[in-house]
Motif scaffolding. Structure first.
Motif, PDB file in Angstrom:
ATOM      1  N   THR A  15       0.816  -1.210   0.000  1.00 15.52           N
ATOM      2  CA  THR A  15       0.000   0.000   0.000  1.00 15.52           C
ATOM      3  C   THR A  15       0.853   1.265   0.000  1.00 15.52           C
ATOM      4  OG1 THR A  15      -0.121   0.149   2.406  1.00 15.52           O
ATOM      5  CG2 THR A  15      -1.794  -1.194   1.317  1.00 15.52           C
ATOM      6  N   LYS A  16       0.177   2.383  -0.075  1.00 14.10           N
ATOM      7  CA  LYS A  16       0.762   3.704   0.117  1.00 14.10           C
ATOM      8  C   LYS A  16       0.184   4.237   1.419  1.00 14.10           C
ATOM      9  CE  LYS A  16       1.035   8.305  -1.819  1.00 14.10           C
ATOM     10  NZ  LYS A  16       0.724   9.200  -2.932  1.00 14.10           N
ATOM     11  N   PHE A  17       1.043   4.460   2.402  1.00 16.71           N
ATOM     12  CA  PHE A  17       0.586   4.941   3.710  1.00 16.71           C
ATOM     13  C   PHE A  17       1.660   5.879   4.253  1.00 16.71           C
ATOM     14  CE2 PHE A  17      -1.512   3.211   7.901  1.00 16.71           C
ATOM     15  CZ  PHE A  17      -1.949   4.485   8.210  1.00 16.71           C
ATOM     16  N   ASP A  18       1.859   6.988   3.525  1.00 14.99           N
ATOM     17  CA  ASP A  18       2.928   7.930   3.845  1.00 14.99           C
ATOM     18  C   ASP A  18       2.812   8.518   5.245  1.00 14.99           C
ATOM     19  OD1 ASP A  18       4.159   7.559   1.402  1.00 14.99           O
ATOM     20  OD2 ASP A  18       3.341   9.372   0.491  1.00 14.99           O
ATOM     21  N   LEU A  19       1.590   8.805   5.694  1.00 12.58           N
ATOM     22  CA  LEU A  19       1.433   9.406   7.017  1.00 12.58           C
ATOM     23  C   LEU A  19       2.005   8.487   8.102  1.00 12.58           C
ATOM     24  CD1 LEU A  19       0.445  11.715   8.767  1.00 12.58           C
ATOM     25  CD2 LEU A  19      -1.838  10.653   8.747  1.00 12.58           C
ATOM     26  N   PHE A  20       1.752   7.199   7.996  1.00 14.75           N
ATOM     27  CA  PHE A  20       2.315   6.222   8.945  1.00 14.75           C
ATOM     28  C   PHE A  20       3.842   6.255   8.892  1.00 14.75           C
ATOM     29  CE2 PHE A  20       3.201   1.386   9.203  1.00 14.75           C
ATOM     30  CZ  PHE A  20       3.705   1.486  10.490  1.00 14.75           C
ATOM     31  N   ILE A  21       4.417   6.203   7.700  1.00 11.87           N
ATOM     32  CA  ILE A  21       5.879   6.155   7.571  1.00 11.87           C
ATOM     33  C   ILE A  21       6.508   7.460   8.052  1.00 11.87           C
ATOM     34  CG2 ILE A  21       7.794   5.889   5.944  1.00 11.87           C
ATOM     35  CD1 ILE A  21       6.196   3.284   6.587  1.00 11.87           C
ATOM     36  N   ARG A  22       5.919   8.600   7.724  1.00 10.00           N
ATOM     37  CA  ARG A  22       6.438   9.895   8.215  1.00 10.00           C
ATOM     38  C   ARG A  22       6.412   9.942   9.739  1.00 10.00           C
ATOM     39  NH1 ARG A  22       7.138  14.001   4.570  1.00 10.00           N
ATOM     40  NH2 ARG A  22       6.142  13.697   2.547  1.00 10.00           N
ATOM     41  N   THR A  23       5.304   9.495  10.317  1.00 15.89           N
ATOM     42  CA  THR A  23       5.167   9.512  11.772  1.00 15.89           C
ATOM     43  C   THR A  23       6.163   8.557  12.420  1.00 15.89           C
ATOM     44  OG1 THR A  23       2.816  10.024  11.557  1.00 15.89           O
ATOM     45  CG2 THR A  23       3.547   9.129  13.672  1.00 15.89           C
ATOM     46  N   LEU A  24       6.259   7.366  11.879  1.00 17.37           N
ATOM     47  CA  LEU A  24       7.150   6.348  12.426  1.00 17.37           C
ATOM     48  C   LEU A  24       8.603   6.806  12.457  1.00 17.37           C
ATOM     49  CD1 LEU A  24       7.534   3.293  13.268  1.00 17.37           C
ATOM     50  CD2 LEU A  24       7.980   2.895  10.854  1.00 17.37           C
ATOM     51  N   THR A  25       9.017   7.540  11.443  1.00 13.59           N
ATOM     52  CA  THR A  25      10.424   7.924  11.332  1.00 13.59           C
ATOM     53  C   THR A  25      10.695   9.330  11.839  1.00 13.59           C
ATOM     54  OG1 THR A  25      10.077   8.577   9.009  1.00 13.59           O
ATOM     55  CG2 THR A  25      10.859   6.321   9.419  1.00 13.59           C
ATOM     56  N   ASN A  26       9.730   9.938  12.532  1.00 12.92           N
ATOM     57  CA  ASN A  26      10.020  11.255  13.096  1.00 12.92           C
ATOM     58  C   ASN A  26      10.807  11.092  14.402  1.00 12.92           C
ATOM     59  OD1 ASN A  26       8.399  11.436  15.512  1.00 12.92           O
ATOM     60  ND2 ASN A  26       6.615  11.967  14.299  1.00 12.92           N
ATOM     61  N   ASP A  27      11.469  12.147  14.805  1.00 14.46           N
ATOM     62  CA  ASP A  27      12.378  12.073  15.949  1.00 14.46           C
ATOM     63  C   ASP A  27      11.690  11.666  17.243  1.00 14.46           C
ATOM     64  OD1 ASP A  27      14.464  12.715  14.286  1.00 14.46           O
ATOM     65  OD2 ASP A  27      14.648  14.798  14.964  1.00 14.46           O
ATOM     66  N   ASP A  28      10.452  12.123  17.480  1.00  9.88           N
ATOM     67  CA  ASP A  28       9.749  11.783  18.725  1.00  9.88           C
ATOM     68  C   ASP A  28       9.514  10.278  18.836  1.00  9.88           C
ATOM     69  OD1 ASP A  28       9.629  14.452  19.514  1.00  9.88           O
ATOM     70  OD2 ASP A  28       7.624  14.747  18.651  1.00  9.88           O
ATOM     71  N   VAL A  29       9.072   9.661  17.742  1.00  9.97           N
ATOM     72  CA  VAL A  29       8.814   8.222  17.760  1.00  9.97           C
ATOM     73  C   VAL A  29      10.131   7.454  17.888  1.00  9.97           C
ATOM     74  CG1 VAL A  29       7.955   6.267  16.399  1.00  9.97           C
ATOM     75  CG2 VAL A  29       6.611   8.373  16.566  1.00  9.97           C
ATOM     76  N   LEU A  30      11.153   7.875  17.171  1.00  4.55           N
ATOM     77  CA  LEU A  30      12.453   7.198  17.278  1.00  4.55           C
ATOM     78  C   LEU A  30      13.006   7.300  18.695  1.00  4.55           C
ATOM     79  CD1 LEU A  30      14.087   8.247  13.888  1.00  4.55           C
ATOM     80  CD2 LEU A  30      13.085   6.022  14.487  1.00  4.55           C
ATOM     81  N   ARG A  31      12.866   8.471  19.327  1.00 10.74           N
ATOM     82  CA  ARG A  31      13.323   8.624  20.724  1.00 10.74           C
ATOM     83  C   ARG A  31      12.570   7.680  21.645  1.00 10.74           C
ATOM     84  NH1 ARG A  31      14.158  14.099  19.583  1.00 10.74           N
ATOM     85  NH2 ARG A  31      11.981  14.578  19.979  1.00 10.74           N
ATOM     86  N   GLU A  32      11.256   7.539  21.428  1.00  7.36           N
ATOM     87  CA  GLU A  32      10.457   6.649  22.286  1.00  7.36           C
ATOM     88  C   GLU A  32      10.867   5.195  22.093  1.00  7.36           C
ATOM     89  OE1 GLU A  32       8.346   5.598  25.349  1.00  7.36           O
ATOM     90  OE2 GLU A  32       8.638   7.695  24.781  1.00  7.36           O
TER      91      GLU A  32
END
Length: 173
Positions: A15-32
Motif C-alpha cells: 500500500t501507500k501509507f505515507d502518514l504512517f511512515i512519516r510519523t514512524l520515522t520522526n524524531d519523537d517516535v524514534l526517541r520513544e
C-alpha cells in the motif's frame, strides 16, 4: 522495556501509507523506541511517495526499503512489528508470535482494517492506533498484556473478515 538491542520491523505491505511512515520515522517516535530499549528499525514503505531516510538517528539504526520478495525474515527477526492493518501482514506477525502494533489508515473508505484491528485488540493480541496516536501508544503500552495468538486461530479471523467484508454470504433474493 525491550531487551537491550531490540529490533523493530515496520511494514505497509504493497500500500501507500505515507502518514504512517512519516510519523514512524520522526524524531519523537524514534526517541520513544530508543527509550524502550530498541536499537534498530527496518521500514518497508511500499508504494509510498515519501522515502524515509536510512541512517542512525535518535539512538536508532534505521534501514528502509520499498519492496523485497518476502518480508517473512524481517518479521521473524523482529522483537516488535508495527504494521498497517492488512489482514495478511497482521496474521503473519501473530502466527510467528510477534508483539504487534497495528496502525490504521483512517483515510480508507469502508475501513475494514479498523474492524480487524479492534477485533484483534479486544482479544488482547495487538495494540492499535492511528498515525497521530502512535507516539502516545508507544509511551503508554505494556506489551506484557498481549496474549499469544493461538494456533489455528487464523480460521476464526478469516471467518470474522468474511462476515465484516460480506464475503461468502449469499445475497438476499
Amino acid at each position: 522495556m525491550a531487551t537491550s538491542g531490540g529490533h523493530v520491523f515496520a511494514t505497509v505491505g504493497t500500500t501507500k501509507f505515507d502518514l504512517f511512515i512519516r510519523t514512524l520515522t520522526n524524531d519523537d517516535v524514534l526517541r520513544e523506541l530508543a527509550h524502550r530499549g530498541y536499537t534498530s528499525l527496518t521500514v518497508q514503505y511500499g508504494n509510498g511517495s515519501f522515502e524515509p531516510w536510512s541512517g542512525f538517528r535518535e539512538g536508532i539504526k534505521v534501514e528502509c526499503y520499498r519492496f523485497k520478495d518476502s518480508i517473512l525474515k524481517d518479521i521473524k527477526d523482529a522483537d516488535l512489528v508495527i504494521s498497517h492493518a492488512g489482514a495478511g501482514t497482521c496474521l503473519e506477525a501473530l502466527e510467528h508470535h510477534k508483539k504487534l502494533i497495528v496502525v490504521v489508515n483512517e483515510s480508507l473508505m469502508d475501513n475494514h482494517q479498523t474492524e480487524l484491528a479492534e477485533k484483534l485488540f479486544e482479544d488482547s493480541h495487538v495494540f492499535y492506533c492511528s498515525p497521530a496516536s502512535l507516539c502516545r501508544l508507544l509511551q503508554t503500552m505494556d506489551l506484557s498484556h498481549l496474549r499469544p495468538f493461538p494456533p489455528g486461530q487464523t480460521l476464526t479471523i478469516a471467518k470474522f473478515l468474511d462476515e465484516v467484508c460480506g464475503f461468502g454470504t449469499t445475497p438476499p433474493t
